[in-house]
Scaffold this active site. Structure first.
Site, PDB file in Angstrom:
ATOM      1  N   CYS A 185     -10.095  -5.050  -5.477  1.00  0.00           N
ATOM      2  CA  CYS A 185      -9.753  -3.646  -5.192  1.00  0.00           C
ATOM      3  C   CYS A 185      -9.880  -3.277  -3.718  1.00  0.00           C
ATOM      4  O   CYS A 185      -9.244  -2.314  -3.263  1.00  0.00           O
ATOM      5  CB  CYS A 185     -10.643  -2.719  -6.007  1.00  0.00           C
ATOM      6  N   HIS A 321     -14.109   5.753  -3.120  1.00  0.00           N
ATOM      7  CA  HIS A 321     -13.497   4.785  -4.031  1.00  0.00           C
ATOM      8  C   HIS A 321     -13.207   5.475  -5.364  1.00  0.00           C
ATOM      9  O   HIS A 321     -12.139   5.299  -5.938  1.00  0.00           O
ATOM     10  CB  HIS A 321     -14.430   3.589  -4.210  1.00  0.00           C
ATOM     11  N   HIS A 361      -5.708   3.981 -10.180  1.00  0.00           N
ATOM     12  CA  HIS A 361      -6.325   2.954  -9.338  1.00  0.00           C
ATOM     13  C   HIS A 361      -5.286   1.894  -9.016  1.00  0.00           C
ATOM     14  O   HIS A 361      -4.817   1.165  -9.888  1.00  0.00           O
ATOM     15  CB  HIS A 361      -7.510   2.340 -10.085  1.00  0.00           C
ATOM     16  N   SER A 639      44.375  -2.321  44.308  1.00  0.00           N
ATOM     17  CA  SER A 639      44.402  -2.072  45.759  1.00  0.00           C
ATOM     18  C   SER A 639      42.978  -1.982  46.289  1.00  0.00           C
ATOM     19  O   SER A 639      42.244  -2.975  46.277  1.00  0.00           O
ATOM     20  CB  SER A 639      45.205  -0.810  46.054  1.00  0.00           C
TER      21      SER A 639
END
Length: 907
Positions: A185, A321, A361, A639
């Protein structure tokens, strides 16, 4: 450089680009909108949907079967052709790797870069989750024990996680480290740690960091079991008393990193900065391998804060978390509290949230998802709600901690310090990661063109691999400009040119310095302002064509002189070198004050002034093109224009060329006046008509058009003669009979002047007006040739034909007007596919040079955009990224056997 509201930390890492796809959000903007609105991006499936996906009917009546998932739409789609994959390769490939590849391209474009145009090395760090596609979709259709080696290899290369980042490096041509990271994880946040270290150590200059996870490939739910980590009701209730687990989500996210000092120097858009980071492992100081460890988490948080050199009191948001498990949440808050309590005893000052309550998750992509959310919070200075929180987990003592769960969208106010946040990601097995982020708040934003005139018009570039993608890209950019009025259109133009790879289908738009107007032009696709190439890009070279006398006018290229430093420097240098020969500053005639325009116009009609004036403008314009990377492989002049070609070829030094041209103009001006007449007849028909006259053919501009030259009386008589044949001549606006016998008296004095300068071997081929073919070494270095050139017929028609043998060459007229472009375009022998472009319209057109530059790019000419923008040093700004044209590449799984029964039988 931007002055910052805070000191520059030489160890800080800037986040300069982001991209991602998450449940309910196809991009970062939708992701942020969902977060702000408190959207729980969890799909609730009907029984019919589940049955269609092959879910066993018996499960649907099971009270523990949760009919929900944070599903990622269109994971079965991929733009295989964009990345050069065959349909078979794409179908057999892990969709995680496909998502990661597309996301990497978008992230780098979002940062304003592509590898081929960036001089430094670019690294990529990331990880992918369990390959469910291989297990459930591909493998059941193949007998690997008897598969042929080629098929086995093809499946392995497309599915092994080892190739996640190397695939990106190969397809995007990245030369820095490419490392696959696997720590469950915490994978993508650990990848960030590794990338930050690599940047500081100089292993790469830019790093892509991210993760991808597809835990569910079908619209299916899951069977809840007491004691495991999955939620009983399809909701993730982080930190809540009813939090009994999470649910697996799907998504991909990538950020682009660069050392802060480098990002400032390169004027990147900085979304936030990484101040500190740390990674560790719990070891065995926990109750089991899959359990979280409080000591390890606390230690990693403290270590990241120490590296950032910030007091925890200044960190007022934590993206946790937050798995909503009865064991995990209390341990995480305890670890955070321990880390903060080492420096502060304050309570309730730091908001906390978990993106898992929104999207589930995301396993290996969980850390990068949390990071992107937090960067957006810092950027927008708003903290979105953490969902599904009513009352705290009974084991969490929020009242005596520094934290509170933020449950509503609120403004993030500063506490006197820069806004700071922490992001945690903890992996099963004990690998913990934490980073400290800080907002980036410029104190003073100095415009990138400070000290330079603001351009009235800019050139926008768009390209794609298909016509339909080009149309989509155009619409996306137009809408983006409408929605973001704060964007500087010059920064937009710079990012599109310097930060995007050029594909075959191309489009340009010359727009005003106004976003709404630019969006309107793109939407309307007005073909006078929006040009497209139909995908016809070739490896083309460029030939310069230099205009002759008669095309000059006062204030020609004045806008260029005022806005382009290279052009101005060349004009100034030439005018300073000419002053001793002319006796005055030519700039006073080229660009006079308004009240002196008429007088300057009259002077510019004089051959003694017109010729050096044209030389100066054409030479300076050629040098401007060259400075932009548009170099000529050959040249032709008409020219006087041949002198510019010879100077670029190195035959004359600039100083000698200016002296010779000034003398040439003065000598020719001293001759008696005469006239010139354009006659719409071929040379073979004009020659007999000249018999018995003093007239001569002065130039042959096309197979059916000549110019005769001589005394005014003779020209008038010739006009009457051809009129009787129903041929109408056109008198040219000249004061003398150039390239005729009337120039004979100046040949000897001019020869003496040319003999005084050094003539060098040409380093670039160019066409001789005298012969109508390539100049020879003998002619280029012979003073007599230039005397002959002054007197002889200009065989432009024959000369331009030399380039028709190379139809992929672009003929670029370098000088005021479009005379040579028109002559070349109308030449009957011109190949249809040959492109002719004029640099400057006559009379003045401020947009014309921009359009000419765009036309060259449309055709495939390599333009050095960094040199084009020169000292302006614009910012790279986030713009819409490539509109991938995804198609379904997918192997459906076979009817699922009763796996549970087979496992029980094996026991």
């Amino acid at each position: 450089m931007i002055e910052s509201a805070h000191e520059i930390d030489d160890s800080a890492i800037a986040i300069i680009g982001m991209a991602g796809r998450f449940p309910g959000a196809k991009d970062i903007d939708e992701f942020w909108q969902n977060l702000k609105d408190g959207v729980e991006s969890v799909r609730r499936f009907s029984d019919d949907e589940l049955l269609a996906e092959g879910v066993e009917p018996g499960l649907l009546n099971n009270p523990n079967y949760v009919k929900a998932s944070p599903f990622l739409e269109d994971a079965d789609l991929f733009d295989a052709s964009f990345f050069g994959y065959s349909p078979r390769e794409a179908t057999l490939m892990d969709p995680q790797q496909r998502l990661f590849l597309e996301c990497a391209w978008s992230a780098l474009e979002n940062a304003g870069y592509y590898a081929e145009a960036y001089p430094g090395s670019i690294g990529v760090y990331g990880g992918a989750g369990l390959n469910n596609y291989l297990i459930n979709h591909v493998a059941p259709h193949f007998n690997f024990s008897s598969a042929d080696p080629a098929t086995f290899s093809e499946i392995s290369v497309g599915n092994m996680v080892d190739f996640l980042t190397t695939r990106v490096a190969y397809k995007l041509n990245l030369r820095g480290p490419s490392l696959d990271v696997q720590t469950a994880c915490s994978t993508s946040l650990v990848a960030l740690d590794l990338a930050c270290e690599a940047l500081l150590e100089g292993k790469c200059k830019i790093a892509l960091v991210g993760g991808v996870s597809l835990t569910s490939l079908r619209k299916t739910g899951y069977l809840y079991q007491e004691g495991l980590v999955l939620s009983p009701d399809g909701h993730c209730r982080a930190f809540d008393a009813n939090g009994k687990g999470m649910l697996g989500g799907n998504g991909v996210g990538i950020v682009v990193l660069k050392c802060l000092e480098d990002a400032l120097a390169d004027r990147d858009t900085i979304h936030a900065i990484v101040k500190g980071w740390a990674t560790n492992n719990d070891g065995n100081l926990k109750i089991g391998f899959t359990a979280p460890g409080m000591e390890g988490q606390a230690a990693v948080i403290s270590e990241a804060q120490e590296m950032a050199e910030v007091n925890p009191e200044t960190i007022t948001y934590i993206e946790a978390h937050g798995t909503a498990t009865p064991l995990g949440d209390p341990i995480e808050i305890a670890a955070l509290t321990k880390a903060f309590r080492s420096k502060t005893q304050r309570k309730g000052f730091c908001a906390i949230g978990s993106v898992k309550t929104n999207v589930g998750h995301l396993d290996t992509a969980a850390g990068i998802t949390s990071l992107i959310k937090t960067v957006l919070i810092l950027k927008h200075r708003q903290i979105p709600p953490s969902l599904n929180f009513e009352s705290p987990n009974h084991q969490i003592d929020f009242e005596n901690s520094p934290f509170y769960v933020n449950t509503e969208l609120r403004e993030w106010k500063s506490n006197g310090n820069p806004r700071r946040a922490g992001v945690s990601s903890f992996g099963i097995g004990g690998t913990n990661a934490h980073v400290v982020l800080e907002e980036w708040e410029p104190l003073v934003e100095r415009h990138s063109t400070e000290g330079l005139p603001q351009k009235e018009k800019v050139l926008l570039l768009l390209s794609a691999k298909t016509q339909t993608a080009l149309e989509a890209a155009t619409i996306k950019l137009a809408n983006h400009l409408k929605q973001h009025s704060e964007l500087n259109i010059e920064d937009v133009a710079y990012t599109l040119s310097a930060g995007r790879k050029a594909f075959d289908y191309r489009r340009i738009a010359v727009v005003s310095n106004d976003n709404e107007g630019a969006a309107g032009i793109l939407s309307s696709q007005d073909t006078t302002l929006v040009l497209s190439n139909g995908g016809q890009v070739k490896n083309r070279s460029v030939v310069f064509m230099f205009t002759g006398q008669g095309s000059q006018y006062v204030n020609m290229t004045r806008k260029l002189y005022e806005t382009e430093s290279c052009f101005q420097e060349q004009v100034d240098q030439c005018c300073v070198l000419l002053q001793p020969h002319l006796g005055f500053d030519l700039r006073n005639i080229l660009y006079p004050p308004q009240e002196q325009t008429f007088a300057a116009t009259e002077k510019l009609k004089q051959t003694s002034i017109a010729q050096p004036a044209l030389f100066v403008i054409e030479y300076a314009l050629a040098q401007l093109w060259i400075s932009w990377g548009v170099k000529s492989v050959a040249a032709i002049g008409h020219s006087l224009g041949e002198y510019v070609a010879a100077t670029l070829a190195g035959v004359f030094s600039l100083e000698d060329a200016l002296a010779v041209v000034a003398a040439r103009g003065q000598l020719m001006h001293s001759m008696p006046s005469g006239s010139m007449l354009a006659v719409p007849l071929p040379e073979s028909e004009v020659i007999p008509l000249l018999e018995g006259t003093s007239l001569e053919i002065a130039s042959i501009n096309s197979p059916s058009n000549c110019v005769v030259s001589g005394t005014t009386e003779a020209i008038e008589a010739f006009e009457r003669k051809i009129a009787r044949r129903d041929v109408e001549g056109r008198r040219l606006h000249t004061s003398h009979a150039f390239h005729s016998s009337m120039m004979e008296p100046v040949l000897e004095p001019f020869l003496r002047i040319v003999k005084q300068v050094k003539l060098n071997s040409p380093k670039m081929p160019f066409i001789s007006n005298v012969t109508g073919t390539w100049i020879t070494l003998e002619a280029a270095t012979d003073p007599g040739y230039y005397a002959q050139h002054l007197r002889s017929c200009v065989r432009f028609s024959d000369g331009v034909k030399q380039f028709f043998n190379h139809p992929d060459q672009i003929l670029l007229e370098v000088g005021p007007g479009q005379t040579l472009t028109t002559l070349a375009q109308r030449h009957p022998d011109k190949p249809l596919q040959q492109i002719n472009v004029a640099s400057v319209r006559h009379p003045q057109d401020d947009d014309f040079l921009l359009r000419a530059l765009g036309q060259l790019w449309l055709a495939g000419v390599q333009v050095d955009w960094s040199r084009y923008y020169g000292g302006e040093k614009h910012y790279r700004v986030p713009l819409p990224t490539y509109p991938f044209e995804r198609k379904r590449y997918w192997i459906d799984p076979p009817k699922q056997p009763n796996i549970k029964a087979q496992i029980n039988e094996a026991k």
